[in-house]
Design an enzyme around this catalytic site. Structure first.
Site, short mmCIF file in Angstrom:
data_model
loop_
_atom_site.label_atom_id
_atom_site.label_comp_id
_atom_site.label_asym_id
_atom_site.label_seq_id
_atom_site.Cartn_x
_atom_site.Cartn_y
_atom_site.Cartn_z
N LYS A 28 -1.29 4.03 10.13
CA LYS A 28 -1.17 3.91 8.67
C LYS A 28 -0.17 4.93 8.11
O LYS A 28 -0.15 6.09 8.56
CB LYS A 28 -2.55 4.14 8.03
CG LYS A 28 -2.55 4.27 6.51
CD LYS A 28 -2.27 2.96 5.81
CE LYS A 28 -2.14 3.14 4.30
NZ LYS A 28 -1.68 1.91 3.62
N LEU A 56 -1.56 3.69 -0.70
CA LEU A 56 -1.43 4.68 0.39
C LEU A 56 -2.71 5.48 0.70
O LEU A 56 -2.66 6.71 0.85
CB LEU A 56 -0.28 5.66 0.06
CG LEU A 56 1.13 5.08 0.15
CD1 LEU A 56 2.13 6.02 -0.55
CD2 LEU A 56 1.56 4.88 1.59
N CYS A 117 7.42 1.19 0.30
CA CYS A 117 6.07 1.00 -0.24
C CYS A 117 6.16 0.43 -1.65
O CYS A 117 6.81 1.01 -2.53
CB CYS A 117 5.29 2.31 -0.26
SG CYS A 117 3.64 2.05 -0.95
C1 DHB Z 1 1.10 0.64 1.13
C2 DHB Z 1 1.62 -0.61 1.06
C3 DHB Z 1 2.75 -0.92 1.78
O1 DHB Z 1 3.31 -2.16 1.80
C4 DHB Z 1 3.35 0.05 2.55
O2 DHB Z 1 4.46 -0.19 3.23
C5 DHB Z 1 2.81 1.32 2.60
C6 DHB Z 1 1.68 1.60 1.89
C7 DHB Z 1 -0.09 0.99 0.33
O3 DHB Z 1 -0.18 0.61 -0.83
O4 DHB Z 1 -0.96 1.70 0.86
#
Ligand code: DHB
Length: 310
Positions: A28, A56, A117
């Protein structure tokens, strides 16, 4: 392998990936500090698509450095260790550099720099700011000698892909992962006339089967501009062996599975691999560098010479 952000936040999820048929473990996206993420509901899956605004949620990079060490130690001993790819996202350039320097001294094999993101309200998606990416890349490249790659947003403009490819080639970036979910999208629940997800007035990143043509187009274009100098990981709408096959044929060296992994669980990797093997057996086709290059050449993006108006 899994796409970053899918069932890869907690240690037990990473262990499950280690034991699965996934070819690698993607962790993650890490930030400097731990984060709870956005309020729920923040993910919704429908038949052909998903939308999310996770915000995130993660344990912070220092925790992932420890998780990776534990995983490597355990699975190296058992003789089936696989590559570990960490994903990083900073809120400032300095944070990106701290994260890269942190993982430089970890057992991670590769660093995927998340430039895409879609869920940080008020923050530009850096992957759309080419000058910003160029500046950041020069510094990142000095911060780590790990295998370094970009997670890119979808580009709907071919010229941006050409320009981004130049940045990648000029700065010794070794792989690109494309595409991240499509930002700024909205889906309404017909029962309530309200968005399915709560954060950011219901807007989030679109994933799932419906985004495959955009992902595949981006992979084919990057393959054209990067030739064989940079590896490409294809992601976006892959749910079957045929999807994986299409991506491998049109330029990807490996593929990631996002929404389908979320919905189906850990068994998706063995199933997709089996379906892909069956297609390859039937076609008796060896996906070789020459074939990929031929497809890259056949795919002729817009330029002055082949402009429709000429
Ligand atoms: C998140 C969503 C994404 O598409 C990414 O690349 C990284 C983080 C998120 O919102 O956690």
């Amino acid at each position: 392998m899994n796409a970053a952000g899918i069932r890869d936040t907690d240690y037990n999820e990473l262990e499950l990936l280690a034991q699965s048929d996934s070819g690698a473990i993607v962790v993650k996206t890490s930030t400097i500090l731990p984060r709870q993420g956005n309020p729920e509901p923040r993910y919704k899956s429908l038949s052909t698509m998903s939308i999310q605004s996770m915000g995130l949620p993660n344990h912070g990079y220092k925790t992932y450095i420890r998780y990776i060490e534990r995983l490597k130690e355990k699975y190296e001993k058992q003789g089936h260790s696989k590559p570990i790819i960490v994903s990083i996202a900073g809120f400032t350039e300095k944070e990106y550099l701290t994260l890269a320097e942190g993982f430089q001294h970890s057992k991670a094999d590769m660093i995927e720099v998340n430039l895409s993101c879609p869920n940080i309200v008020g923050k530009r998606i850096i992957g759309y700011d080419l000058k910003g990416v160029d500046d950041l890349t020069k510094k990142l490249r000095l911060a780590t000698d790990k295998v370094l790659g970009f997670k890119l947003p979808p580009y709907l403009d071919e010229v941006m892909i050409e320009k981004m490819s130049k940045i990648i080639l000029n700065n010794n970036i070794e792989f690109v992962t494309c595409i991240n979910s499509i930002p700024n999208t909205l889906i309404i629940d017909p029962a309530t006339d309200k968005p399915w997800i709560k954060p950011n007035k219901g807007k989030g990143g679109l994933g799932g089967r419906c985004i495959k043509p955009i992902a595949l187009g981006n992979v084919a274009s990057f393959c054209h501009y990067l030739k064989d100098k940079v590896s490409i990981i294809g992601v976006g709408g892959i749910s079957t062996g045929k999807d994986a096959y299409d991506f491998l044929l049109y330029g990807a060296d490996a593929v990631q599975v996002g929404t389908q992994f979320m919905e189906e669980g850990i068994g998706c990797f063995a199933r997709i691999q089996k379906e892909l093997d069956e297609i390859l057996r039937k076609k008796t086709l060896k996906i070789a560098t020459t074939c990929r290059r031929r497809n890259a050449e056949r795919f002729t993006p817009y330029n002055e010479e082949n402009s429709f108006t000429k």
